[in-house]
Design a protein around this motif. Structure first.
Motif, PDB file in Angstrom:
ATOM      1  N   GLU A  94      -4.808  79.973  12.355  1.00 32.97           N
ATOM      2  CA  GLU A  94      -4.954  78.952  13.386  1.00 32.97           C
ATOM      3  C   GLU A  94      -6.307  78.258  13.249  1.00 32.97           C
ATOM      4  O   GLU A  94      -6.424  77.049  13.456  1.00 32.97           O
ATOM      5  CB  GLU A  94      -4.826  79.570  14.783  1.00 32.97           C
ATOM      6  N   VAL A  95      -7.330  79.049  12.928  1.00 36.86           N
ATOM      7  CA  VAL A  95      -8.691  78.541  12.769  1.00 36.86           C
ATOM      8  C   VAL A  95      -9.318  79.241  11.577  1.00 36.86           C
ATOM      9  O   VAL A  95      -9.127  80.448  11.379  1.00 36.86           O
ATOM     10  CB  VAL A  95      -9.561  78.805  14.024  1.00 36.86           C
ATOM     11  N   LEU A  96     -10.062  78.487  10.773  1.00 36.65           N
ATOM     12  CA  LEU A  96     -10.879  79.051   9.708  1.00 36.65           C
ATOM     13  C   LEU A  96     -12.338  78.916  10.111  1.00 36.65           C
ATOM     14  O   LEU A  96     -12.847  77.800  10.265  1.00 36.65           O
ATOM     15  CB  LEU A  96     -10.626  78.310   8.393  1.00 36.65           C
ATOM     16  N   PHE A  97     -13.004  80.044  10.323  1.00 32.34           N
ATOM     17  CA  PHE A  97     -14.442  80.059  10.560  1.00 32.34           C
ATOM     18  C   PHE A  97     -15.127  80.188   9.205  1.00 32.34           C
ATOM     19  O   PHE A  97     -14.993  81.220   8.534  1.00 32.34           O
ATOM     20  CB  PHE A  97     -14.844  81.237  11.454  1.00 32.34           C
ATOM     21  N   THR A 195      -7.356  68.357   8.579  1.00 36.10           N
ATOM     22  CA  THR A 195      -6.827  67.363   9.515  1.00 36.10           C
ATOM     23  C   THR A 195      -6.600  67.998  10.884  1.00 36.10           C
ATOM     24  O   THR A 195      -6.064  67.360  11.779  1.00 36.10           O
ATOM     25  CB  THR A 195      -5.496  66.794   9.003  1.00 36.10           C
ATOM     26  N   GLY A 196      -7.012  69.255  11.021  1.00 30.93           N
ATOM     27  CA  GLY A 196      -6.700  70.006  12.237  1.00 30.93           C
ATOM     28  C   GLY A 196      -7.833  70.128  13.226  1.00 30.93           C
ATOM     29  O   GLY A 196      -7.769  70.951  14.136  1.00 30.93           O
ATOM     30  N   GLY A 197      -8.892  69.334  13.076  1.00 34.34           N
ATOM     31  CA  GLY A 197     -10.024  69.410  13.986  1.00 34.34           C
ATOM     32  C   GLY A 197     -11.167  70.191  13.363  1.00 34.34           C
ATOM     33  O   GLY A 197     -10.956  71.096  12.541  1.00 34.34           O
ATOM     34  N   PHE A 198     -12.373  69.836  13.766  1.00 36.60           N
ATOM     35  CA  PHE A 198     -13.561  70.429  13.163  1.00 36.60           C
ATOM     36  C   PHE A 198     -14.669  70.548  14.187  1.00 36.60           C
ATOM     37  O   PHE A 198     -14.806  69.717  15.089  1.00 36.60           O
ATOM     38  CB  PHE A 198     -14.045  69.562  11.988  1.00 36.60           C
ATOM     39  N   ALA A 199     -15.480  71.598  14.023  1.00 39.46           N
ATOM     40  CA  ALA A 199     -16.696  71.757  14.823  1.00 39.46           C
ATOM     41  C   ALA A 199     -17.758  72.414  13.952  1.00 39.46           C
ATOM     42  O   ALA A 199     -17.446  73.254  13.099  1.00 39.46           O
ATOM     43  CB  ALA A 199     -16.437  72.602  16.068  1.00 39.46           C
ATOM     44  N   LEU A 200     -18.998  72.024  14.153  1.00 46.38           N
ATOM     45  CA  LEU A 200     -20.141  72.625  13.478  1.00 46.38           C
ATOM     46  C   LEU A 200     -21.082  73.177  14.530  1.00 46.38           C
ATOM     47  O   LEU A 200     -21.418  72.497  15.501  1.00 46.38           O
ATOM     48  CB  LEU A 200     -20.877  71.585  12.631  1.00 46.38           C
ATOM     49  N   HIS A 201     -21.501  74.419  14.342  1.00 43.77           N
ATOM     50  CA  HIS A 201     -22.454  75.050  15.252  1.00 43.77           C
ATOM     51  C   HIS A 201     -23.551  75.716  14.429  1.00 43.77           C
ATOM     52  O   HIS A 201     -23.289  76.256  13.348  1.00 43.77           O
ATOM     53  CB  HIS A 201     -21.772  76.103  16.125  1.00 43.77           C
ATOM     54  N   THR A 202     -24.769  75.680  14.929  1.00 41.15           N
ATOM     55  CA  THR A 202     -25.869  76.411  14.308  1.00 41.15           C
ATOM     56  C   THR A 202     -26.147  77.672  15.107  1.00 41.15           C
ATOM     57  O   THR A 202     -25.977  77.704  16.325  1.00 41.15           O
ATOM     58  CB  THR A 202     -27.140  75.554  14.229  1.00 41.15           C
ATOM     59  N   VAL A 203     -26.549  78.707  14.387  1.00 40.27           N
ATOM     60  CA  VAL A 203     -26.839  80.013  14.983  1.00 40.27           C
ATOM     61  C   VAL A 203     -28.244  80.416  14.546  1.00 40.27           C
ATOM     62  O   VAL A 203     -28.564  80.332  13.358  1.00 40.27           O
ATOM     63  CB  VAL A 203     -25.817  81.067  14.501  1.00 40.27           C
ATOM     64  N   PRO A 204     -29.091  80.841  15.474  1.00 40.84           N
ATOM     65  CA  PRO A 204     -30.425  81.283  15.062  1.00 40.84           C
ATOM     66  C   PRO A 204     -30.348  82.410  14.036  1.00 40.84           C
ATOM     67  O   PRO A 204     -29.621  83.388  14.229  1.00 40.84           O
ATOM     68  CB  PRO A 204     -31.048  81.769  16.374  1.00 40.84           C
TER      69      PRO A 204
END
Length: 230
Positions: A94-97, A195-204
């Motif tokens: 469903e999601v690829l991290f 094509t399924g949506g994307f998000a980018l997050h930074t982690v300390p």
């Protein structure tokens, strides 16, 4: 919901298996070492694509919804496994991290380790981090582990992206704020592969923030796993 974790080169299962209680009811499984390559020799991987095909063989019959999390080399294997499953018409994640790795079409920053002489090889492995200290501290264990570890680095270093259809699943890229091997601007390019949506997050943290600072990672997994199955 299942979470399949793909560790980095030389990575142990333990950091991910310890997530089980914190992510319940999500069930955590690790495709690492012997489990990562069913039917193959775990100490002698051939290439990222070969490893991905082995993982796809293992997952082809999975009917329950699941997520992938791949760190460093594991991000490439998770990506190629998703492609292999799609090519077979099988259910994918469903999601690829994708954590700790630049987008697959970009060259990976950092030194090449696979062909270094033994002393230099282990110096670089130690400097990189992420290898269990009990392995680094015992010559006999290092000698036994070196062929397999070199092979995993070789798989990462010889990987070449082959253009193809973007994934249909959502991709969430996580970048360590102090990770020179996977800077956030190059992790942002993962958006080109779905094509399924994307998000980018930074982690300390540095390259191994998934082990050193897992709290923000686990929170992202909780949020994504709580979303309706797509």
């Amino acid at each position: 919901m299942l979470l399949y974790c793909f560790p980095h080169a030389g990575g142990a299962d333990s950091p991910y298996r310890s997530w089980g209680d914190r992510l319940a009811p999500v069930e955590v499984r690790v495709l690492g070492r012997g489990a990562r390559f069913p039917g193959r020799t775990p100490t002698a991987p051939d290439s990222v694509t070969a490893l991905a095909e082995a993982c796809a063989d293992h997952l082809a019959g999975e009917r329950r919804p699941y997520l992938f999390l791949g760190h460093s080399l594991g991000a490439l294997i998770a990506f190629e496994t998703t492609r292999a499953l799609a090519a077979r018409g099988c259910r994918g994640p469903e999601v690829l991290f994708a954590t700790g790795h630049v987008a697959p079409h970009l060259p990976s920053p950092g030194p090449k380790l696979a062909a270094l002489p033994t002393a230099e090889f282990w110096a670089e492995v130690r400097a990189l981090g992420g290898t269990p200290p009990e392995l680094l501290g015992q010559a006999a264990l290092r000698e036994a582990a070196e062929p397999g570890l070199r092979a995993e680095f070789r798989a990462a270093e010889t990987y070449r992206y082959v253009p193809g259809q973007p994934l249909g699943c959502r991709i969430v890229a996580l970048a360590g704020t102090d990770d020179d091997r996977a800077p956030a601007d190059q992790c942002a390019a993962w958006r080109l592969h779905t094509t399924g949506g994307f998000a980018l997050h930074t982690v300390p943290g540095g390259h191994f923030f998934v082990a050193d600072n897992p709290g923000p990672v686990l929170e992202r997994i909780r949020q994504e796993s709580a979303s309706p199955v797509r």
